[in-house]
Design a protein around this motif. Structure first.
Motif: not given
Length: 103
Positions: A91-103
């Motif tokens: 998320h921070i370095e690559k700008g990609k959301v961690v889908e498996r942890l999304l609420i």
């Protein structure tokens, strides 16, 4: 002039209005999660780009510990200390959301 960080990370610390820390997120490792974030920022030398803040109870304890990342306003739930490296790298370095942890 005060420089604003690129990211502001909030971690639920189960604080009540009285300042008492009790609740789901605190018992599930909030302190370790915050410490992991700080270690990752230092290791990657990005501590000037990121601010981390603990916050009061969000009232969604079944989803805790909760981590919220701004400026995007992304909410992650059931975060563990082992998830922190992935959150920072993805998320921070690559700008990609961690889908498996999304609420």
């Amino acid at each position: 002039m005060i420089l604003k960080p690129k990211f502001h990370i909030f971690v639920c610390a189960s604080s009540r209005l009285t300042g008492e820390q009790k609740g789901m997120c605190m018992t599930k490792g909030t302190v370790r999660i915050v410490n992991e974030f700080i270690s990752e920022f230092q290791e990657r030398e990005i501590e000037d780009d990121v601010m981390i803040t603990t916050m009061g109870c969000l009232g969604i304890c079944g989803k805790g510990p909760v981590v919220i990342i701004y400026p995007e306003g992304i909410w992650y739930g059931k975060v563990t200390p082992d998830d922190v490296e992935e959150i920072v790298e993805s998320h921070i370095e690559k700008g990609k959301v961690v889908e498996r942890l999304l609420i």
